[in-house]
Design a protein around this motif. Structure first.
Motif, short mmCIF file in Angstrom:
data_model
loop_
_atom_site.label_atom_id
_atom_site.label_comp_id
_atom_site.label_asym_id
_atom_site.label_seq_id
_atom_site.Cartn_x
_atom_site.Cartn_y
_atom_site.Cartn_z
N THR A 166 -3.71 -18.56 17.75
CA THR A 166 -4.08 -17.12 17.24
C THR A 166 -2.56 -16.48 16.81
N ILE A 170 -1.86 -15.66 12.62
CA ILE A 170 -1.80 -14.08 12.24
C ILE A 170 -0.53 -13.91 11.69
N THR A 176 -4.02 -13.06 7.80
CA THR A 176 -3.72 -12.06 8.91
C THR A 176 -5.14 -11.26 9.16
N LEU A 180 -7.62 -11.08 12.66
CA LEU A 180 -7.89 -9.94 13.05
C LEU A 180 -9.10 -9.51 13.40
#
Length: 284
Positions: A166, A170, A176, A180
């Motif tokens: 993760t 990101i 990104t 999220l």
């Protein structure tokens, strides 16, 4: 709010005024709006703010500032090379690439022990210029059409893999916002991060550094929550670590942002002098 918390008493914004990184502001503060360096550049700034280590950390020998690594956890595999230098496919380890759609959250975990040694049968793959781990048993077992990876084993090792993947994804400016939206628990912190991400378009161009994961430590684990301390090597002598909270929700591990939109909230990042207590884990 950024993905990493800001010292609220500081009025000096000079370290992040160029908007080129999510990791360049004081106290490892970074906004998701500057997606070009979500994870790495904050650590770079942290080391630049002073030459002394935290008082709680043991001093290092005069002839070396590098963390003292645990020899039993040293990786035996050769370092990976970027995809552009590797025409025959990924190679961070000689193990077989995990089969998509198998393992991870799709299978009952076989090992529920907190990892104390380097996980085995791991393949390291490039996400932009940062290596992320994949494992047949622990996951990720799924990658969607956007490239977002998910489906990790409901186990301590699965939580570790989920935290690193993760964080690595990101940092990729192309992923990104998707990460999220898909890979985090919905709360006030996530809403802040998403709002800032929508306010400003992603920055373009390559990141300024290519730091890599180097170790982890499971601080706490219960079936519905895991807190993983993730260590990143900045260069030959500098390593820093932050806590990342993962929550088991809707059949997978998902990240949990603090109320200020950061991973660590009021918890200060650690500038490590030793890797004692950490499990050595990296692809480079």
């Amino acid at each position: 709010m950024g993905l990493f918390s800001r010292d609220s008493d500081s009025g000096d914004d000079s370290t992040g005024s160029d908007g080129s990184s999510l990791w360049t502001e004081r106290g490892f503060v970074a906004s998701v709006i500057v997606v070009g360096a979500v994870f790495v550049c904050l650590l770079v700034w942290f080391f630049a703010r002073g030459n002394t280590a935290p008082a709680s950390q043991p001093s290092t020998p005069a002839n070396s500032t590098a963390p003292i690594e645990q020899p039993t956890n040293e990786p035996t595999d050769p370092p990976a090379t970027p995809p552009s230098e590797e025409p025959t496919g990924p190679s961070a380890t000689p193990t077989a690439r995990p089969t998509p759609g198998v393992g991870g959250c799709k299978s009952a975990p076989r090992n529920m022990q907190t990892p104390r040694t380097t996980p085995t049968a791991v393949t390291w793959e490039f996400e932009a210029d940062m290596l992320i781990p994949t494992q047949q048993e622990g996951g990720p077992a799924v990658m969607d059409s956007d490239g977002v990876r998910s489906c990790f084993a409901h186990s301590p090792t699965g939580a570790v893999l989920a935290a690193l993947v993760t964080l690595g994804q990101i940092r990729n400016p192309d992923l990104t916002m998707a990460v999220l939206r898909q890979r985090f628990i919905s709360n006030a912190g996530l809403q802040l991060a998403l709002a800032e991400g929508k306010a400003t378009p992603p920055t373009q161009g390559p990141t300024q550094t290519s730091s890599q994961f180097t170790a982890f430590k499971v601080i706490d684990y219960v079936p519905q929550r895991a807190i993983i301390q993730v260590a990143v090597r900045i260069d030959d002598v500098k390593v820093a670590a932050i806590p990342v909270t993962m929550v088991w929700s809707k059949g997978d591990w998902r990240g949990l942002l603090q109320s200020d939109g950061s991973f660590n909230g009021a918890t200060e990042p650690d500038l490590l002098q030793s890797l004692t207590g950490y499990v050595r884990f990296g692809g480079a």
